[in-house]
Design a protein around this motif. Structure first.
Motif, PDB file in Angstrom:
ATOM      1  N   MET A 290      46.778  -1.571 -34.752  1.00  0.00           N
ATOM      2  CA  MET A 290      45.244  -1.711 -34.505  1.00  0.00           C
ATOM      3  C   MET A 290      44.668  -0.688 -35.029  1.00  0.00           C
ATOM      4  N   GLU A 291      43.239  -1.106 -35.541  1.00  0.00           N
ATOM      5  CA  GLU A 291      42.411  -0.110 -36.332  1.00  0.00           C
ATOM      6  C   GLU A 291      41.770   0.870 -35.573  1.00  0.00           C
ATOM      7  N   ASP A 292      40.845   1.586 -35.949  1.00  0.00           N
ATOM      8  CA  ASP A 292      40.086   2.355 -35.519  1.00  0.00           C
ATOM      9  C   ASP A 292      40.787   3.906 -35.364  1.00  0.00           C
ATOM     10  N   GLY A 293      41.939   4.230 -35.819  1.00  0.00           N
ATOM     11  CA  GLY A 293      42.674   5.293 -35.355  1.00  0.00           C
ATOM     12  C   GLY A 293      43.511   5.246 -34.325  1.00  0.00           C
ATOM     13  N   PHE A 294      43.965   4.159 -33.860  1.00  0.00           N
ATOM     14  CA  PHE A 294      44.888   3.990 -32.812  1.00  0.00           C
ATOM     15  C   PHE A 294      46.306   3.504 -33.339  1.00  0.00           C
ATOM     16  N   LYS A 295      47.284   4.122 -32.577  1.00  0.00           N
ATOM     17  CA  LYS A 295      48.554   3.379 -32.788  1.00  0.00           C
ATOM     18  C   LYS A 295      49.364   2.939 -31.600  1.00  0.00           C
ATOM     19  N   GLN A 296      50.031   1.917 -31.702  1.00  0.00           N
ATOM     20  CA  GLN A 296      50.770   1.375 -30.654  1.00  0.00           C
ATOM     21  C   GLN A 296      51.882   2.098 -30.303  1.00  0.00           C
ATOM     22  N   ILE A 297      52.178   2.387 -29.075  1.00  0.00           N
ATOM     23  CA  ILE A 297      53.512   3.088 -28.505  1.00  0.00           C
ATOM     24  C   ILE A 297      54.216   2.248 -27.607  1.00  0.00           C
ATOM     25  N   GLU A 298      55.526   2.167 -27.334  1.00  0.00           N
ATOM     26  CA  GLU A 298      56.363   1.520 -26.483  1.00  0.00           C
ATOM     27  C   GLU A 298      56.161   2.323 -24.964  1.00  0.00           C
ATOM     28  N   CYS A 299      56.066   1.588 -23.979  1.00  0.00           N
ATOM     29  CA  CYS A 299      55.864   1.884 -22.790  1.00  0.00           C
ATOM     30  C   CYS A 299      57.018   1.417 -21.882  1.00  0.00           C
ATOM     31  N   ASN A 300      57.450   2.294 -20.990  1.00  0.00           N
ATOM     32  CA  ASN A 300      58.588   1.993 -20.089  1.00  0.00           C
ATOM     33  C   ASN A 300      57.975   1.751 -18.799  1.00  0.00           C
ATOM     34  N   ASP A 301      58.893   1.066 -17.821  1.00  0.00           N
ATOM     35  CA  ASP A 301      58.308   0.640 -16.518  1.00  0.00           C
ATOM     36  C   ASP A 301      57.827   1.865 -15.636  1.00  0.00           C
ATOM     37  N   GLY A 302      58.368   3.079 -15.852  1.00  0.00           N
ATOM     38  CA  GLY A 302      58.129   4.328 -15.224  1.00  0.00           C
ATOM     39  C   GLY A 302      57.110   5.055 -15.738  1.00  0.00           C
ATOM     40  N   ASP A 303      56.416   4.766 -16.811  1.00  0.00           N
ATOM     41  CA  ASP A 303      55.504   5.418 -17.533  1.00  0.00           C
ATOM     42  C   ASP A 303      54.145   5.193 -16.436  1.00  0.00           C
ATOM     43  N   ILE A 304      53.271   6.186 -16.737  1.00  0.00           N
ATOM     44  CA  ILE A 304      52.142   6.203 -15.641  1.00  0.00           C
ATOM     45  C   ILE A 304      50.640   5.727 -16.405  1.00  0.00           C
TER      46      ILE A 304
ATOM     47  N   ASP B  86      46.795   6.210 -16.108  1.00  0.00           N
ATOM     48  CA  ASP B  86      45.401   6.856 -15.536  1.00  0.00           C
ATOM     49  C   ASP B  86      43.863   6.171 -15.590  1.00  0.00           C
ATOM     50  N   PHE B  87      43.540   5.501 -14.945  1.00  0.00           N
ATOM     51  CA  PHE B  87      42.194   4.774 -15.033  1.00  0.00           C
ATOM     52  C   PHE B  87      41.119   5.819 -14.375  1.00  0.00           C
ATOM     53  N   GLY B  88      40.874   6.909 -14.819  1.00  0.00           N
ATOM     54  CA  GLY B  88      39.833   7.695 -14.445  1.00  0.00           C
ATOM     55  C   GLY B  88      39.984   8.175 -12.959  1.00  0.00           C
ATOM     56  N   GLY B  89      41.139   8.731 -12.756  1.00  0.00           N
ATOM     57  CA  GLY B  89      41.687   9.392 -11.496  1.00  0.00           C
ATOM     58  C   GLY B  89      42.667   8.416 -10.520  1.00  0.00           C
ATOM     59  N   ASN B  90      42.867   6.875 -10.977  1.00  0.00           N
ATOM     60  CA  ASN B  90      43.370   6.127 -10.309  1.00  0.00           C
ATOM     61  C   ASN B  90      44.636   6.028 -11.031  1.00  0.00           C
ATOM     62  N   THR B  91      46.029   6.274 -10.566  1.00  0.00           N
ATOM     63  CA  THR B  91      47.125   6.319 -11.381  1.00  0.00           C
ATOM     64  C   THR B  91      48.237   5.246 -10.928  1.00  0.00           C
ATOM     65  N   TYR B  92      48.805   4.650 -11.879  1.00  0.00           N
ATOM     66  CA  TYR B  92      49.728   3.478 -11.716  1.00  0.00           C
ATOM     67  C   TYR B  92      50.879   3.282 -12.450  1.00  0.00           C
ATOM     68  N   LYS B  93      51.923   3.264 -12.147  1.00  0.00           N
ATOM     69  CA  LYS B  93      53.238   2.968 -13.025  1.00  0.00           C
ATOM     70  C   LYS B  93      53.098   1.825 -13.541  1.00  0.00           C
ATOM     71  N   ILE B  94      53.626   1.537 -15.001  1.00  0.00           N
ATOM     72  CA  ILE B  94      53.574   0.354 -15.689  1.00  0.00           C
ATOM     73  C   ILE B  94      53.919  -0.647 -14.849  1.00  0.00           C
ATOM     74  N   ALA B  95      55.107  -0.564 -14.478  1.00  0.00           N
ATOM     75  CA  ALA B  95      55.853  -1.767 -13.647  1.00  0.00           C
ATOM     76  C   ALA B  95      54.922  -2.332 -12.679  1.00  0.00           C
ATOM     77  N   LYS B  96      54.206  -1.425 -11.934  1.00  0.00           N
ATOM     78  CA  LYS B  96      53.092  -1.924 -10.688  1.00  0.00           C
ATOM     79  C   LYS B  96      51.958  -2.786 -11.548  1.00  0.00           C
ATOM     80  N   PHE B  97      51.576  -2.331 -12.624  1.00  0.00           N
ATOM     81  CA  PHE B  97      50.371  -2.699 -13.386  1.00  0.00           C
ATOM     82  C   PHE B  97      50.827  -4.114 -13.876  1.00  0.00           C
ATOM     83  N   LYS B  98      52.065  -4.355 -14.546  1.00  0.00           N
ATOM     84  CA  LYS B  98      52.249  -5.449 -14.960  1.00  0.00           C
ATOM     85  C   LYS B  98      52.688  -6.505 -14.006  1.00  0.00           C
TER      86      LYS B  98
END
Length: 126
Positions: free
Chosen positions: A1-15, A17-29
């Protein structure tokens, strides 16, 4: 991705945060998977049709869970193979790249970090 961003790998247990609302990656998927319903499938078929891709709709057809019946002819193959095509959406996370600070040093000599094996080598030589 451009604009100074780089992709990282996420695990199901990672969290996330959308402006104070937090979710585990597994729940989001799981929520995204559950969101792909008949309405979205119908809209996808409409969009594909408007782009000149016409798919026979069948009672078994399901882009997101079961797959839609089709055949494929691959390069080097002698015949068509029956199967299903299934649409999968991936969730990717991109971090903003940190600026790497390069410091100038008067010492132009490059030193290698000491290896954990250096102690063993010294003992063997003694």
């Amino acid at each position: 991705m451009e604009d100074g961003f780089k992709q990282i790998e996420c695990n199901d247990g990672d969290i996330l945060d959308f402006g104070g609302n937090t979710y585990k990656i597994a729940k989001f998927k799981r929520a995204i998977d559950a969101s792909f319903n008949a309405t979205i499938e119908y809209k996808l078929n409409q969009e594909l049709s408007s782009k000149g891709i016409h798919i026979k709709e069948s009672p078994k057809g399901n882009w997101f869970q079961k797959g839609t019946d089709c055949e494929i002819l691959t390069l080097g193959s002698q015949s068509w193979k029956k199967g299903k095509v299934k649409v999968k959406i991936s969730v990717e996370f991109y971090i903003e790249e940190e600026d790497i600070q390069i410091t100038n040093s008067n010492n132009s000599e490059i030193t290698e970090p000491e290896s954990p094996l250096d102690d063993l080598r010294r003992m063997i030589q003694e």
